[in-house]
Design a protein around this motif. Structure first.
Motif, PDB file in Angstrom:
ATOM      1  N   ALA A  28      20.445   1.368  58.336  1.00 29.28           N
ATOM      2  CA  ALA A  28      19.896   0.229  59.080  1.00 29.28           C
ATOM      3  C   ALA A  28      20.073  -1.073  58.305  1.00 29.28           C
ATOM      4  O   ALA A  28      19.449  -2.082  58.630  1.00 29.28           O
ATOM      5  CB  ALA A  28      18.419   0.462  59.367  1.00 29.28           C
ATOM      6  N   ARG A  29      20.932  -1.076  57.312  1.00 33.19           N
ATOM      7  CA  ARG A  29      21.059  -2.213  56.383  1.00 33.19           C
ATOM      8  C   ARG A  29      21.462  -3.519  57.045  1.00 33.19           C
ATOM      9  O   ARG A  29      21.154  -4.603  56.553  1.00 33.19           O
ATOM     10  CB  ARG A  29      22.061  -1.871  55.282  1.00 33.19           C
ATOM     11  CG  ARG A  29      23.479  -1.638  55.795  1.00 33.19           C
ATOM     12  CD  ARG A  29      24.410  -1.197  54.683  1.00 33.19           C
ATOM     13  NE  ARG A  29      23.997   0.078  54.099  1.00 33.19           N
ATOM     14  CZ  ARG A  29      24.542   0.606  53.002  1.00 33.19           C
ATOM     15  NH1 ARG A  29      25.501  -0.037  52.380  1.00 33.19           N
ATOM     16  NH2 ARG A  29      24.121   1.750  52.550  1.00 33.19           N
ATOM     17  N   ASP A  30      22.186  -3.463  58.164  1.00 34.92           N
ATOM     18  CA  ASP A  30      22.675  -4.682  58.807  1.00 34.92           C
ATOM     19  C   ASP A  30      21.920  -5.025  60.085  1.00 34.92           C
ATOM     20  O   ASP A  30      22.426  -5.756  60.933  1.00 34.92           O
ATOM     21  CB  ASP A  30      24.168  -4.545  59.104  1.00 34.92           C
ATOM     22  CG  ASP A  30      25.001  -4.507  57.837  1.00 34.92           C
ATOM     23  OD1 ASP A  30      24.670  -5.235  56.885  1.00 34.92           O
ATOM     24  OD2 ASP A  30      25.982  -3.728  57.785  1.00 34.92           O
ATOM     25  N   GLY A  31      20.704  -4.488  60.231  1.00 29.68           N
ATOM     26  CA  GLY A  31      19.886  -4.848  61.380  1.00 29.68           C
ATOM     27  C   GLY A  31      20.055  -3.961  62.586  1.00 29.68           C
ATOM     28  O   GLY A  31      19.546  -4.278  63.666  1.00 29.68           O
ATOM     29  N   ASP A  32      20.762  -2.849  62.445  1.00 27.82           N
ATOM     30  CA  ASP A  32      20.900  -1.867  63.514  1.00 27.82           C
ATOM     31  C   ASP A  32      21.250  -0.539  62.858  1.00 27.82           C
ATOM     32  O   ASP A  32      21.639  -0.496  61.685  1.00 27.82           O
ATOM     33  CB  ASP A  32      21.991  -2.286  64.505  1.00 27.82           C
ATOM     34  CG  ASP A  32      21.943  -1.493  65.803  1.00 27.82           C
ATOM     35  OD1 ASP A  32      20.919  -0.815  66.044  1.00 27.82           O
ATOM     36  OD2 ASP A  32      22.912  -1.549  66.569  1.00 27.82           O
ATOM     37  N   LEU A  33      21.118   0.544  63.582  1.00 28.09           N
ATOM     38  CA  LEU A  33      21.446   1.860  63.040  1.00 28.09           C
ATOM     39  C   LEU A  33      22.919   2.142  63.290  1.00 28.09           C
ATOM     40  O   LEU A  33      23.331   2.417  64.416  1.00 28.09           O
ATOM     41  CB  LEU A  33      20.563   2.938  63.684  1.00 28.09           C
ATOM     42  CG  LEU A  33      19.106   2.905  63.225  1.00 28.09           C
ATOM     43  CD1 LEU A  33      18.228   3.695  64.191  1.00 28.09           C
ATOM     44  CD2 LEU A  33      18.968   3.463  61.818  1.00 28.09           C
ATOM     45  N   GLU A  34      23.723   2.045  62.242  1.00 27.20           N
ATOM     46  CA  GLU A  34      25.165   2.160  62.345  1.00 27.20           C
ATOM     47  C   GLU A  34      25.688   3.249  61.404  1.00 27.20           C
ATOM     48  O   GLU A  34      24.990   3.712  60.499  1.00 27.20           O
ATOM     49  CB  GLU A  34      25.840   0.832  62.013  1.00 27.20           C
ATOM     50  CG  GLU A  34      25.380  -0.351  62.849  1.00 27.20           C
ATOM     51  CD  GLU A  34      25.909  -0.331  64.274  1.00 27.20           C
ATOM     52  OE1 GLU A  34      26.666   0.583  64.632  1.00 27.20           O
ATOM     53  OE2 GLU A  34      25.572  -1.255  65.039  1.00 27.20           O
ATOM     54  N   ILE A  35      26.967   3.631  61.608  1.00 25.77           N
ATOM     55  CA  ILE A  35      27.630   4.612  60.766  1.00 25.77           C
ATOM     56  C   ILE A  35      28.398   3.898  59.655  1.00 25.77           C
ATOM     57  O   ILE A  35      29.101   2.909  59.904  1.00 25.77           O
ATOM     58  CB  ILE A  35      28.602   5.490  61.578  1.00 25.77           C
ATOM     59  CG1 ILE A  35      27.864   6.188  62.726  1.00 25.77           C
ATOM     60  CG2 ILE A  35      29.291   6.516  60.685  1.00 25.77           C
ATOM     61  CD1 ILE A  35      26.828   7.184  62.285  1.00 25.77           C
ATOM     62  N   TYR A  36      28.285   4.413  58.455  1.00 23.66           N
ATOM     63  CA  TYR A  36      28.985   3.882  57.282  1.00 23.66           C
ATOM     64  C   TYR A  36      29.653   5.042  56.548  1.00 23.66           C
ATOM     65  O   TYR A  36      29.285   6.201  56.728  1.00 23.66           O
ATOM     66  CB  TYR A  36      28.009   3.191  56.324  1.00 23.66           C
ATOM     67  CG  TYR A  36      27.324   1.974  56.905  1.00 23.66           C
ATOM     68  CD1 TYR A  36      27.698   0.695  56.527  1.00 23.66           C
ATOM     69  CD2 TYR A  36      26.301   2.117  57.838  1.00 23.66           C
ATOM     70  CE1 TYR A  36      27.066  -0.429  57.057  1.00 23.66           C
ATOM     71  CE2 TYR A  36      25.675   1.008  58.386  1.00 23.66           C
ATOM     72  CZ  TYR A  36      26.060  -0.261  57.991  1.00 23.66           C
ATOM     73  OH  TYR A  36      25.444  -1.362  58.525  1.00 23.66           O
ATOM     74  N   ASP A  37      30.608   4.712  55.707  1.00 22.54           N
ATOM     75  CA  ASP A  37      31.115   5.717  54.783  1.00 22.54           C
ATOM     76  C   ASP A  37      31.261   5.109  53.393  1.00 22.54           C
ATOM     77  O   ASP A  37      31.166   3.892  53.208  1.00 22.54           O
ATOM     78  CB  ASP A  37      32.423   6.355  55.280  1.00 22.54           C
ATOM     79  CG  ASP A  37      33.644   5.470  55.075  1.00 22.54           C
ATOM     80  OD1 ASP A  37      33.492   4.261  54.799  1.00 22.54           O
ATOM     81  OD2 ASP A  37      34.771   5.981  55.218  1.00 22.54           O
ATOM     82  N   MET A  38      31.447   5.978  52.420  1.00 26.91           N
ATOM     83  CA  MET A  38      31.634   5.545  51.033  1.00 26.91           C
ATOM     84  C   MET A  38      32.317   6.671  50.272  1.00 26.91           C
ATOM     85  O   MET A  38      32.379   7.820  50.726  1.00 26.91           O
ATOM     86  CB  MET A  38      30.292   5.211  50.384  1.00 26.91           C
ATOM     87  CG  MET A  38      29.297   6.356  50.325  1.00 26.91           C
ATOM     88  SD  MET A  38      27.723   5.812  49.592  1.00 26.91           S
ATOM     89  CE  MET A  38      26.652   7.217  49.978  1.00 26.91           C
ATOM     90  N   ASN A  39      32.829   6.315  49.108  1.00 23.28           N
ATOM     91  CA  ASN A  39      33.378   7.328  48.230  1.00 23.28           C
ATOM     92  C   ASN A  39      32.253   8.204  47.686  1.00 23.28           C
ATOM     93  O   ASN A  39      31.077   7.816  47.704  1.00 23.28           O
ATOM     94  CB  ASN A  39      34.138   6.686  47.074  1.00 23.28           C
ATOM     95  CG  ASN A  39      35.390   5.969  47.539  1.00 23.28           C
ATOM     96  OD1 ASN A  39      35.981   6.317  48.566  1.00 23.28           O
ATOM     97  ND2 ASN A  39      35.802   4.960  46.788  1.00 23.28           N
ATOM     98  N   ILE A  40      32.592   9.367  47.187  1.00 23.00           N
ATOM     99  CA  ILE A  40      31.592  10.323  46.725  1.00 23.00           C
ATOM    100  C   ILE A  40      30.736   9.764  45.600  1.00 23.00           C
ATOM    101  O   ILE A  40      29.596  10.191  45.402  1.00 23.00           O
ATOM    102  CB  ILE A  40      32.265  11.648  46.289  1.00 23.00           C
ATOM    103  CG1 ILE A  40      31.238  12.783  46.157  1.00 23.00           C
ATOM    104  CG2 ILE A  40      33.057  11.451  45.010  1.00 23.00           C
ATOM    105  CD1 ILE A  40      30.660  13.243  47.458  1.00 23.00           C
ATOM    106  N   ASP A  41      31.252   8.752  44.883  1.00 20.39           N
ATOM    107  CA  ASP A  41      30.478   8.145  43.798  1.00 20.39           C
ATOM    108  C   ASP A  41      29.690   6.917  44.249  1.00 20.39           C
ATOM    109  O   ASP A  41      29.087   6.219  43.434  1.00 20.39           O
ATOM    110  CB  ASP A  41      31.400   7.777  42.630  1.00 20.39           C
ATOM    111  CG  ASP A  41      32.459   6.735  43.015  1.00 20.39           C
ATOM    112  OD1 ASP A  41      32.492   6.318  44.197  1.00 20.39           O
ATOM    113  OD2 ASP A  41      33.268   6.365  42.143  1.00 20.39           O
TER     114      ASP A  41
END
Length: 211
Positions: A28-41
């Motif tokens: 919810a970091r940007d004001g809505d519930l969205e999908i994000y990804d990141m590297n394993i670290d």
């Protein structure tokens, strides 16, 4: 133990890709519930979805090329107002969820189900062409616990009902060799709130025609 995110509020519903290199999650970091990804670290965090409404429960396909998730899209002004009011209180009440897919980089988004029911807990078949999920499409009463499992091609065709129990069937997952299906179910329960884990042999009755 290592902390990977530092934003205030909700970072959750995270799963790891089969190759162990990526984590996909809801925030919810940007004001809505969205999908994000990141590297394993935890590096290179990026946003993949951009529509108002709840986006959650993401999983990668076994080859890492696709992501499947559940989404709720408020349409009317009343629905939008209710969603925003609840979100301001850190709440969400999605009674209608559709299954969505996109490529792992966030492109080529597609809505797979369009039945207006509560469709959730999607998971890719190891062939990458089919998705299994839970739905109350045949019993859309939000107070009813009757959910069954369904299988559908990645392009939305070929819908098949897999379970037919009167209670709850949900959270399905295939073993990587596609020989077994594991899911949670209230069948044979001694109490209304009881669920147990079940496993069954999986036999494909016919090949999928979806590319």
């Amino acid at each position: 133990m290592k902390r990977l995110t530092t934003t205030d509020g909700y970072d959750a519903e995270n799963t790891i890709s089969q190759d162990g290199k990526k984590i996909v999650f809801t925030s919810a970091r940007d004001g809505d519930l969205e999908i994000y990804d990141m590297n394993i670290d935890g590096t290179q965090q990026r946003r993949l979805t951009n529509e108002l409404g709840y986006d959650g429960g993401p999983w990668h396909s076994q080859d890492g090329q696709w992501i499947v998730w559940r989404a709720s899209r408020p349409k009317t002004s009343e629905e939008v107002a209710q969603y925003k009011a609840l979100f301001a209180k850190n709440l969400v009440m999605p009674t209608k969820l559709e299954i969505m897919v996109m490529r792992a980089d966030g492109s080529d988004k597609q809505q797979i189900t369009k039945n207006g029911a509560a469709n959730f807990a999607p998971y890719f078949h190891p062939n990458g062409r089919q998705i299994i999920f839970a739905s109350n499409v045949n019993n859309p009463n939000p107070r009813s616990p009757n959910f069954d499992l369904f299988l559908v091609n990645r392009d939305g065709t070929g819908l098949q009902q897999i379970t037919f129990d009167d209670g709850f069937d949900g959270f399905p997952m295939f073993t990587n060799d596609a020989k077994h299906l594991i899911w949670a179910s209230s069948r044979n329960a001694k109490a209304e709130t009881e669920t147990n884990v079940f496993i069954a042999d999986w036999v494909d009755d016919k090949p999928s025609s979806s590319d």
